[in-house]
Design a protein around this motif. Structure first.
Motif, PDB file in Angstrom:
ATOM      1  N   ALA A   1      33.421  33.999  34.066  1.00 16.20           N
ATOM      2  CA  ALA A   1      33.407  35.439  34.315  1.00 16.20           C
ATOM      3  C   ALA A   1      32.865  35.742  35.709  1.00 16.20           C
ATOM      4  CB  ALA A   1      32.563  36.150  33.255  1.00 16.20           C
ATOM      5  N   LEU A   2      31.846  35.005  36.143  1.00 16.92           N
ATOM      6  CA  LEU A   2      31.306  35.206  37.485  1.00 16.92           C
ATOM      7  C   LEU A   2      32.338  34.845  38.550  1.00 16.92           C
ATOM      8  CD1 LEU A   2      27.644  33.836  37.189  1.00 16.92           C
ATOM      9  CD2 LEU A   2      28.399  36.213  37.228  1.00 16.92           C
ATOM     10  N   GLY A   3      33.075  33.755  38.318  1.00 19.57           N
ATOM     11  CA  GLY A   3      34.105  33.364  39.277  1.00 19.57           C
ATOM     12  C   GLY A   3      35.197  34.404  39.391  1.00 19.57           C
ATOM     13  N   VAL A   4      35.624  34.934  38.243  1.00 20.76           N
ATOM     14  CA  VAL A   4      36.670  35.969  38.250  1.00 20.76           C
ATOM     15  C   VAL A   4      36.176  37.225  38.958  1.00 20.76           C
ATOM     16  CG1 VAL A   4      37.981  37.532  36.767  1.00 20.76           C
ATOM     17  CG2 VAL A   4      37.852  35.098  36.204  1.00 20.76           C
ATOM     18  N   LYS A   5      34.918  37.597  38.689  1.00 29.95           N
ATOM     19  CA  LYS A   5      34.375  38.792  39.347  1.00 29.95           C
ATOM     20  C   LYS A   5      34.299  38.584  40.854  1.00 29.95           C
ATOM     21  CE  LYS A   5      30.489  41.962  39.553  1.00 29.95           C
ATOM     22  NZ  LYS A   5      29.151  42.350  39.030  1.00 29.95           N
ATOM     23  N   ARG A   6      33.875  37.404  41.293  1.00 31.23           N
ATOM     24  CA  ARG A   6      33.823  37.125  42.730  1.00 31.23           C
ATOM     25  C   ARG A   6      35.203  37.259  43.349  1.00 31.23           C
ATOM     26  NH1 ARG A   6      30.954  31.509  43.957  1.00 31.23           N
ATOM     27  NH2 ARG A   6      31.640  31.980  46.094  1.00 31.23           N
ATOM     28  N   ALA A   7      36.200  36.700  42.672  1.00 29.84           N
ATOM     29  CA  ALA A   7      37.561  36.766  43.198  1.00 29.84           C
ATOM     30  C   ALA A   7      38.025  38.212  43.312  1.00 29.84           C
ATOM     31  CB  ALA A   7      38.506  35.977  42.293  1.00 29.84           C
ATOM     32  N   ASP A   8      37.712  39.019  42.307  1.00 28.97           N
ATOM     33  CA  ASP A   8      38.138  40.422  42.320  1.00 28.97           C
ATOM     34  C   ASP A   8      37.441  41.209  43.422  1.00 28.97           C
ATOM     35  OD1 ASP A   8      39.798  39.943  40.183  1.00 28.97           O
ATOM     36  OD2 ASP A   8      38.406  40.728  38.681  1.00 28.97           O
ATOM     37  N   VAL A   9      36.133  40.996  43.581  1.00 31.20           N
ATOM     38  CA  VAL A   9      35.393  41.762  44.585  1.00 31.20           C
ATOM     39  C   VAL A   9      35.790  41.328  45.997  1.00 31.20           C
ATOM     40  CG1 VAL A   9      33.112  42.352  45.479  1.00 31.20           C
ATOM     41  CG2 VAL A   9      33.464  42.153  43.013  1.00 31.20           C
ATOM     42  N   VAL A  10      35.954  40.023  46.214  1.00 23.15           N
ATOM     43  CA  VAL A  10      36.389  39.552  47.531  1.00 23.15           C
ATOM     44  C   VAL A  10      37.767  40.116  47.867  1.00 23.15           C
ATOM     45  CG1 VAL A  10      37.154  37.492  48.801  1.00 23.15           C
ATOM     46  CG2 VAL A  10      34.945  37.489  47.622  1.00 23.15           C
ATOM     47  N   ALA A  11      38.628  40.238  46.856  1.00 23.83           N
ATOM     48  CA  ALA A  11      39.954  40.811  47.093  1.00 23.83           C
ATOM     49  C   ALA A  11      39.871  42.267  47.528  1.00 23.83           C
ATOM     50  CB  ALA A  11      40.810  40.692  45.834  1.00 23.83           C
ATOM     51  N   LYS A  12      38.821  42.983  47.068  1.00 27.87           N
ATOM     52  CA  LYS A  12      38.626  44.368  47.495  1.00 27.87           C
ATOM     53  C   LYS A  12      37.975  44.436  48.873  1.00 27.87           C
ATOM     54  CE  LYS A  12      38.240  46.390  42.865  1.00 27.87           C
ATOM     55  NZ  LYS A  12      37.360  47.127  41.921  1.00 27.87           N
ATOM     56  N   VAL A  13      37.012  43.549  49.112  1.00 28.92           N
ATOM     57  CA  VAL A  13      36.315  43.539  50.399  1.00 28.92           C
ATOM     58  C   VAL A  13      37.238  43.059  51.515  1.00 28.92           C
ATOM     59  CG1 VAL A  13      34.448  42.399  51.673  1.00 28.92           C
ATOM     60  CG2 VAL A  13      34.021  43.277  49.381  1.00 28.92           C
ATOM     61  N   ALA A  14      38.066  42.074  51.203  1.00 33.13           N
ATOM     62  CA  ALA A  14      38.993  41.511  52.185  1.00 33.13           C
ATOM     63  C   ALA A  14      40.410  41.519  51.606  1.00 33.13           C
ATOM     64  CB  ALA A  14      38.570  40.089  52.552  1.00 33.13           C
ATOM     65  N   PRO A  15      41.049  42.690  51.506  1.00 31.34           N
ATOM     66  CA  PRO A  15      42.359  42.781  50.844  1.00 31.34           C
ATOM     67  C   PRO A  15      43.458  41.993  51.553  1.00 31.34           C
ATOM     68  CG  PRO A  15      41.808  44.836  51.973  1.00 31.34           C
ATOM     69  CD  PRO A  15      40.578  43.999  51.985  1.00 31.34           C
ATOM     70  N   GLU A  16      43.211  41.602  52.800  1.00 30.93           N
ATOM     71  CA  GLU A  16      44.219  40.817  53.512  1.00 30.93           C
ATOM     72  C   GLU A  16      44.394  39.423  52.897  1.00 30.93           C
ATOM     73  OE1 GLU A  16      41.943  43.553  56.232  1.00 30.93           O
ATOM     74  OE2 GLU A  16      41.414  41.893  54.877  1.00 30.93           O
ATOM     75  N   LEU A  17      43.331  38.893  52.282  1.00 33.55           N
ATOM     76  CA  LEU A  17      43.418  37.533  51.744  1.00 33.55           C
ATOM     77  C   LEU A  17      44.456  37.415  50.635  1.00 33.55           C
ATOM     78  CD1 LEU A  17      39.678  36.364  51.805  1.00 33.55           C
ATOM     79  CD2 LEU A  17      41.563  35.641  53.277  1.00 33.55           C
ATOM     80  N   PRO A  18      44.434  38.249  49.587  1.00 29.23           N
ATOM     81  CA  PRO A  18      45.503  38.135  48.590  1.00 29.23           C
ATOM     82  C   PRO A  18      46.879  38.490  49.153  1.00 29.23           C
ATOM     83  CG  PRO A  18      44.035  39.982  48.081  1.00 29.23           C
ATOM     84  CD  PRO A  18      43.385  39.185  49.153  1.00 29.23           C
ATOM     85  N   GLU A  19      46.919  39.330  50.195  1.00 28.25           N
ATOM     86  CA  GLU A  19      48.212  39.636  50.824  1.00 28.25           C
ATOM     87  C   GLU A  19      48.763  38.403  51.542  1.00 28.25           C
ATOM     88  OE1 GLU A  19      47.673  42.952  53.378  1.00 28.25           O
ATOM     89  OE2 GLU A  19      47.227  44.369  51.768  1.00 28.25           O
ATOM     90  N   ILE A  20      47.877  37.691  52.234  1.00 27.08           N
ATOM     91  CA  ILE A  20      48.307  36.503  52.972  1.00 27.08           C
ATOM     92  C   ILE A  20      48.666  35.359  52.022  1.00 27.08           C
ATOM     93  CG2 ILE A  20      47.534  34.679  54.569  1.00 27.08           C
ATOM     94  CD1 ILE A  20      45.786  36.843  55.929  1.00 27.08           C
ATOM     95  N   LEU A  21      47.808  35.118  51.043  1.00 21.90           N
ATOM     96  CA  LEU A  21      47.965  33.954  50.174  1.00 21.90           C
ATOM     97  C   LEU A  21      48.874  34.214  48.983  1.00 21.90           C
ATOM     98  CD1 LEU A  21      44.261  32.703  50.212  1.00 21.90           C
ATOM     99  CD2 LEU A  21      46.208  31.677  51.390  1.00 21.90           C
ATOM    100  N   GLY A  22      49.087  35.474  48.619  1.00 19.09           N
ATOM    101  CA  GLY A  22      49.951  35.786  47.490  1.00 19.09           C
ATOM    102  C   GLY A  22      49.433  35.185  46.191  1.00 19.09           C
ATOM    103  N   ASP A  23      50.324  34.535  45.452  1.00 17.63           N
ATOM    104  CA  ASP A  23      49.956  33.956  44.157  1.00 17.63           C
ATOM    105  C   ASP A  23      48.973  32.793  44.296  1.00 17.63           C
ATOM    106  OD1 ASP A  23      51.611  35.758  42.936  1.00 17.63           O
ATOM    107  OD2 ASP A  23      53.302  34.370  42.731  1.00 17.63           O
ATOM    108  N   LEU A  24      48.815  32.283  45.494  1.00 15.93           N
ATOM    109  CA  LEU A  24      47.869  31.176  45.710  1.00 15.93           C
ATOM    110  C   LEU A  24      46.426  31.656  45.706  1.00 15.93           C
ATOM    111  CD1 LEU A  24      49.644  29.302  48.664  1.00 15.93           C
ATOM    112  CD2 LEU A  24      49.662  28.649  46.249  1.00 15.93           C
TER     113      LEU A  24
END
Length: 456
Positions: A357-380
């Motif tokens: 749960a902590l890992g998932v929360k980190r991933a979600d918050v980082v995606a909000k703080v740095a939205p370019e990362l999920p845009e660049i990496l996509g499904d990765l």
């Protein structure tokens, strides 16, 4: 205690809707997301209308082994003053561990973790709260948290722990009835017993929120509708005391404004039901007893409890007590975020659930703080981040975490797609230096030319 009435958690995503909602007497804003010198226009407009705004801190870590950080206390005080708040709130939790008391690296949880209900932990918490009370310009209220796991060897129930805390420090309590439900499902704790043991006269206000159950574990998501079980606990609380204020929390997956308004109406209905139950128990008559008017505020329900005298200063916790707590909290947090062995006495399965749960929360918050990362990496992005988080604990906040993640992906030779790797490298270079890369046209042209030449 000031009567607050009906409130909702203010979030930028629903700011416009909150401004238009009828019957909102006050709002709560996450303190760390508010800049005192640049308050959001929405909050300024609400304040001008007479709506109370209360800053709600999430990073102080009052339940940690270290004494509260002066800079964090100063920041919380500045927000209280900027918002003209009648009080500030925080959590009975630890959010980081390690450091000088353990001669180990400082680890950040990025989450509110439970404090062991022991005498040692209570002594440290009481002293930390006294330090915070002395540093803040307004009264402090502290919130019970939701937990996925329990500490071995606990010496008190939640109600007993909160009672002693309030009795020894005079701190107000922010009771989250959704968290009582979470602890009922995850730890087998009886919400009615907790309410019966609480010093209800110390309640500053109440939180209500939704969650979801997966595989027998309740996740306090603040992203789902408020369930009937949580409303039932609110009714039980209202039958014991009229809380000065009740607030609906929603942090994600925001529904339409009409749905939020229906949830607020359901909360008011649960309160009215509890007040009627209380009145009926006091009036032995077959006729319906009068109930508080459902005006949208709790002000008319019961007179405010009298203010208790300030208790004497709590005894200073010893360095040995703090060190014992620090070692225990560091061992637990390290197992959760760094993959070290599970400390003795903990449920390994439940600890694994918390770690994921902590890992998932980190991933979600980082995606909000740095939205370019999920845009660049996509499904990765998500699988790559969860793999990174398994062995790379957060040490410097979410923005640092985003940079470290991107750097680690590049160091490991990924991503395989050359164009994606180039974009990720450019993103990392833009943000990892001591100063932003130059945006001057000549410099940008030179960088673009270099990229073209390197691709040839």
């Amino acid at each position: 205690m000031e009567r607050l009435g009906t409130g909702i958690g203010w979030r930028p995503e629903i700011a416009d809707a909150v401004e238009r909602m009828p019957g909102i007497d006050w709002v709560e804003a996450v303190a760390e997301n508010v800049c005192p010198g640049h308050l959001p226009d929405s909050l300024l407009r609400l304040r001008e209308r007479g709506v109370t705004v209360i800053p709600h801190g999430v990073s102080l870590g009052l339940g940690g082994a270290d004494r509260p950080d002066e800079a964090r206390l100063t920041a919380l005080a500045e927000r209280a003053e900027a918002l003209g708040a009648p009080l500030v709130t925080e959590h009975i939790a630890f959010v980081r561990a390690g450091g000088s008391l353990t001669a180990s690296p400082l680890l950040e949880a990025g989450h509110l973790l439970p404090v062991p209900r022991t005498r040692d932990a209570l002594d440290v918490l009481c002293e930390n709260i006294r330090i915070a009370q002395d540093a803040l310009p307004v009264p402090l209220a502290v919130e019970n948290i939701a937990a996925l796991l329990a500490w071995p060897g606990e010496e008190m129930t939640e109600g007993q722990f909160l009672y002693e805390l309030a009795d020894r420090t005079g701190v107000r309590l922010l009771i989250d009835v959704a968290n009582l439900h979470t602890n009922h499902v995850n730890r087998g704790e009886d919400p009615a017993k907790a309410l019966a043991e609480l010093p209800v006269e110390a309640i500053a206000y109440v939180h209500v929120a939704g969650g979801v159950e997966r595989d027998g574990v309740w996740h306090d998501t603040h992203a789902h509708p408020v369930p009937a079980q949580v409303l039932a606990i609110l009714t039980d609380l209202a039958s014991r005391v009229s809380p000065p204020g009740v607030l609906l929390e929603r942090d994600d997956n925001f529904p339409e404004p009409a749905e939020l308004e229906r949830e607020l109406e359901a909360i008011q209905g649960a309160l009215t039901k509890g007040w009627a139950r209380s009145a009926a128990s006091r009036v032995p008559s077959r006729e319906a007893a009068p109930t508080p008017e459902a005006t949208g505020t709790a002000a008319s329900a019961q007179p405010a409890p009298s203010t208790a005298p300030t208790p004497p200063a709590a005894p200073r916790s010893s360095d040995g007590t703090r060190q014992r707590l620090a070692l225990a909290q560091t061992a637990l947090l390290s197992a959760l975020v760094a993959g070290t062995p599970v400390p003795d006495g903990f449920d390994r399965v439940r600890l694994g659930v918390q770690a994921r749960a902590l890992g998932v929360k980190r991933a979600d918050v980082v995606a909000k703080v740095a939205p370019e990362l999920p845009e660049i990496l996509g499904d990765l992005y998500r699988p790559a981040f969860l793999a990174y988080a398994h062995s790379h604990p957060m040490t410097g906040g979410y923005r640092r975490d985003a940079l470290d993640f991107a750097g680690q992906v590049l160091l490991s030779g990924g991503p395989e797609d050359a164009e994606v790797r180039r974009e990720l490298r450019e993103w990392w270079l833009e943000r990892s230096g001591p100063a932003p890369r130059s945006t001057r046209p000549t410099v940008r042209l030179a960088r673009a030319t270099r990229r073209v030449l390197l691709r040839r």
